[in-house]
Motif scaffolding. Structure first.
Motif, PDB file in Angstrom:
ATOM      1  N   ALA A 108      -4.249   2.745  12.789  1.00 33.24           N
ATOM      2  CA  ALA A 108      -3.671   1.708  12.591  1.00 33.24           C
ATOM      3  C   ALA A 108      -3.093   2.642  11.100  1.00 33.24           C
ATOM      4  N   CYS A 109      -3.961   2.911  10.216  1.00 36.42           N
ATOM      5  CA  CYS A 109      -3.524   3.832   9.270  1.00 36.42           C
ATOM      6  C   CYS A 109      -2.940   4.839   9.113  1.00 36.42           C
ATOM      7  N   THR A 110      -3.059   5.078   9.866  1.00 32.49           N
ATOM      8  CA  THR A 110      -2.469   6.748  10.411  1.00 32.49           C
ATOM      9  C   THR A 110      -1.437   6.768  10.893  1.00 32.49           C
ATOM     10  N   GLY A 111      -1.090   5.760  12.409  1.00 23.28           N
ATOM     11  CA  GLY A 111      -0.281   5.933  13.501  1.00 23.28           C
ATOM     12  C   GLY A 111      -0.097   6.855  14.687  1.00 23.28           C
ATOM     13  N   GLN A 112      -1.429   7.889  14.326  1.00 23.98           N
ATOM     14  CA  GLN A 112      -1.446   8.758  15.506  1.00 23.98           C
ATOM     15  C   GLN A 112      -2.053   8.352  16.740  1.00 23.98           C
ATOM     16  N   ALA A 113      -1.657   8.902  17.709  1.00 21.32           N
ATOM     17  CA  ALA A 113      -1.913   8.578  19.220  1.00 21.32           C
ATOM     18  C   ALA A 113      -3.411   7.982  19.755  1.00 21.32           C
ATOM     19  N   TRP A 114      -3.872   7.379  20.529  1.00 26.44           N
ATOM     20  CA  TRP A 114      -5.020   7.358  20.068  1.00 26.44           C
ATOM     21  C   TRP A 114      -5.561   8.590  20.566  1.00 26.44           C
ATOM     22  N   THR A 115      -5.162   9.300  20.884  1.00 25.07           N
ATOM     23  CA  THR A 115      -5.662  10.855  22.020  1.00 25.07           C
ATOM     24  C   THR A 115      -6.267  12.074  21.065  1.00 25.07           C
ATOM     25  N   ARG A 116      -5.204  11.573  19.549  1.00 26.15           N
ATOM     26  CA  ARG A 116      -5.599  12.518  18.656  1.00 26.15           C
ATOM     27  C   ARG A 116      -6.481  11.131  17.651  1.00 26.15           C
ATOM     28  N   LEU A 117      -7.672  10.949  17.841  1.00 26.50           N
ATOM     29  CA  LEU A 117      -8.804  10.201  17.353  1.00 26.50           C
ATOM     30  C   LEU A 117      -9.836  10.985  17.494  1.00 26.50           C
ATOM     31  N   PRO A 118     -10.183  10.829  16.125  1.00 21.42           N
ATOM     32  CA  PRO A 118     -10.827  11.992  15.126  1.00 21.42           C
ATOM     33  C   PRO A 118     -12.132  12.404  15.939  1.00 21.42           C
ATOM     34  N   PRO A 119     -12.547  13.573  16.414  1.00 21.49           N
ATOM     35  CA  PRO A 119     -13.806  13.087  17.062  1.00 21.49           C
ATOM     36  C   PRO A 119     -15.100  12.988  16.561  1.00 21.49           C
ATOM     37  N   ALA A 120     -14.940  12.521  15.686  1.00 19.88           N
ATOM     38  CA  ALA A 120     -16.592  11.946  14.699  1.00 19.88           C
ATOM     39  C   ALA A 120     -17.152  10.152  15.028  1.00 19.88           C
ATOM     40  N   LEU A 140      -9.731  -9.264  15.946  1.00 19.56           N
ATOM     41  CA  LEU A 140      -9.031  -8.054  15.146  1.00 19.56           C
ATOM     42  C   LEU A 140      -8.113  -9.080  14.637  1.00 19.56           C
ATOM     43  N   GLN A 141      -7.466 -10.049  14.757  1.00 18.08           N
ATOM     44  CA  GLN A 141      -6.877 -11.246  14.023  1.00 18.08           C
ATOM     45  C   GLN A 141      -7.721 -11.863  13.045  1.00 18.08           C
ATOM     46  N   GLN A 142      -9.270 -11.713  13.056  1.00 18.02           N
ATOM     47  CA  GLN A 142      -9.907 -12.496  12.379  1.00 18.02           C
ATOM     48  C   GLN A 142     -10.149 -11.629  11.611  1.00 18.02           C
ATOM     49  N   ILE A 143     -10.155 -10.469  11.479  1.00 16.28           N
ATOM     50  CA  ILE A 143     -11.234  -9.034  10.874  1.00 16.28           C
ATOM     51  C   ILE A 143      -9.545  -9.001  10.124  1.00 16.28           C
ATOM     52  N   PRO A 149     -14.038  -7.307  -0.395  1.00 15.44           N
ATOM     53  CA  PRO A 149     -13.850  -6.339  -1.618  1.00 15.44           C
ATOM     54  C   PRO A 149     -12.069  -5.916  -1.215  1.00 15.44           C
ATOM     55  N   GLU A 150     -11.501  -5.982  -2.641  1.00 12.15           N
ATOM     56  CA  GLU A 150     -10.154  -5.583  -3.094  1.00 12.15           C
ATOM     57  C   GLU A 150     -10.086  -3.913  -2.712  1.00 12.15           C
ATOM     58  N   GLY A 151     -10.915  -3.546  -2.240  1.00 17.30           N
ATOM     59  CA  GLY A 151     -10.551  -1.898  -1.646  1.00 17.30           C
ATOM     60  C   GLY A 151     -10.246  -1.923  -0.362  1.00 17.30           C
ATOM     61  N   ASP A 152     -10.845  -2.626   0.397  1.00 15.77           N
ATOM     62  CA  ASP A 152     -10.813  -3.213   1.782  1.00 15.77           C
ATOM     63  C   ASP A 152      -9.232  -3.284   2.158  1.00 15.77           C
ATOM     64  N   ALA A 153      -8.386  -3.745   0.876  1.00 16.38           N
ATOM     65  CA  ALA A 153      -7.462  -4.669   1.017  1.00 16.38           C
ATOM     66  C   ALA A 153      -6.080  -3.942   2.085  1.00 16.38           C
ATOM     67  N   ILE A 154      -6.438  -2.803   2.034  1.00 15.89           N
ATOM     68  CA  ILE A 154      -5.266  -1.422   2.333  1.00 15.89           C
ATOM     69  C   ILE A 154      -5.444  -1.900   3.511  1.00 15.89           C
ATOM     70  N   TRP A 155      -6.584  -0.612   4.254  1.00 14.24           N
ATOM     71  CA  TRP A 155      -7.020  -0.868   5.957  1.00 14.24           C
ATOM     72  C   TRP A 155      -6.466  -1.776   6.439  1.00 14.24           C
ATOM     73  N   GLN A 156      -6.705  -3.183   5.682  1.00 13.39           N
ATOM     74  CA  GLN A 156      -6.384  -4.724   6.411  1.00 13.39           C
ATOM     75  C   GLN A 156      -5.489  -4.917   6.842  1.00 13.39           C
ATOM     76  N   GLN A 157      -4.745  -4.798   5.409  1.00 11.60           N
ATOM     77  CA  GLN A 157      -2.841  -5.324   6.178  1.00 11.60           C
ATOM     78  C   GLN A 157      -2.327  -3.880   6.873  1.00 11.60           C
ATOM     79  N   LEU A 159      -4.038  -3.174   9.991  1.00 13.43           N
ATOM     80  CA  LEU A 159      -4.700  -3.371  10.266  1.00 13.43           C
ATOM     81  C   LEU A 159      -2.928  -4.609  11.577  1.00 13.43           C
ATOM     82  N   ALA A 160      -3.630  -5.797  10.557  1.00 17.15           N
ATOM     83  CA  ALA A 160      -2.713  -6.458  10.616  1.00 17.15           C
ATOM     84  C   ALA A 160      -1.428  -6.303  11.150  1.00 17.15           C
ATOM     85  N   ALA A 161      -0.822  -5.936   9.993  1.00 17.98           N
ATOM     86  CA  ALA A 161       0.573  -5.179  10.510  1.00 17.98           C
ATOM     87  C   ALA A 161       0.668  -3.958  12.369  1.00 17.98           C
TER      88      ALA A 161
END
Length: 166
Positions: A108-120, A140-143, A149-157, A159-161
């Motif tokens: 959600a944050c990077t816009g990468q294709a699923w096939t490019r998911l980091p191995p970790a 995912l809508q509930q999440i 916490p405020e530090g998680d707001a960017i990834w949460q937004q 994810l919603a988008a």
């Protein structure tokens, strides 16, 4: 042209924009830049010699290969783990819910294709199946609506988008 534009964006994310220059609307952000540079490093052997040289230049500016880092704080995870549905293990190796959620947030944050998911983050197929299941059952809508916490707001937004309207 797209490769050059991303290289330029990556370079100036690392060194700062020249005076009088502004980012264009929709310009890649730090998340996209890091993912792009990691992808270029992984496919270095396929790049043209000049592209390899430019990727090496960027890597020297970063001090090395960009690595994936978790985005979900431990405090946020304590809240989110209670929102997840019961595990339904149907065979294969069970994936950790946090690892799967980190994978979904990464995409959600990077816009990468699923096939490019980091191995970790594990195999992309398993993570994508979990994404589809959690998207379809409303997890995912509930999440996206949870108070975190405020530090998680960017990834949460992001994810919603990424998951779309409720």
């Amino acid at each position: 042209m797209a490769w050059q534009r991303m290289w330029w964006a990556c370079r100036y994310h690392l060194t700062g924009l020249p005076d009088g220059v502004e980012w264009w609307p929709g310009a890649p952000d730090d998340e996209h830049i890091t993912a792009w540079l990691a992808e270029q490093s992984a496919r270095r052997a396929l790049l043209l010699p000049e592209q390899r040289r430019r990727v090496d230049e960027l890597l020297s500016l970063t001090g090395g290969m960009p690595v994936w880092r978790p985005r979900i704080s431990n405090v946020a995870w304590q809240t989110l783990s209670g929102l997840l549905p019961a595990r339904s293990h149907t065979g294969g190796r069970p994936r950790g819910e946090r690892q799967s959620l980190e994978a979904i947030v990464h995409i959600a944050c990077t816009g990468q294709a699923w096939t490019r998911l980091p191995p970790a983050l594990g195999p992309f197929q398993a993570c994508r199946r979990r994404f589809i299941r959690w998207r379809d059952d409303g997890t995912l809508q509930q999440i996206s609506r949870a108070v975190l916490p405020e530090g998680d707001a960017i990834w949460q937004q992001r994810l919603a988008a990424y998951t779309g309207p409720a």
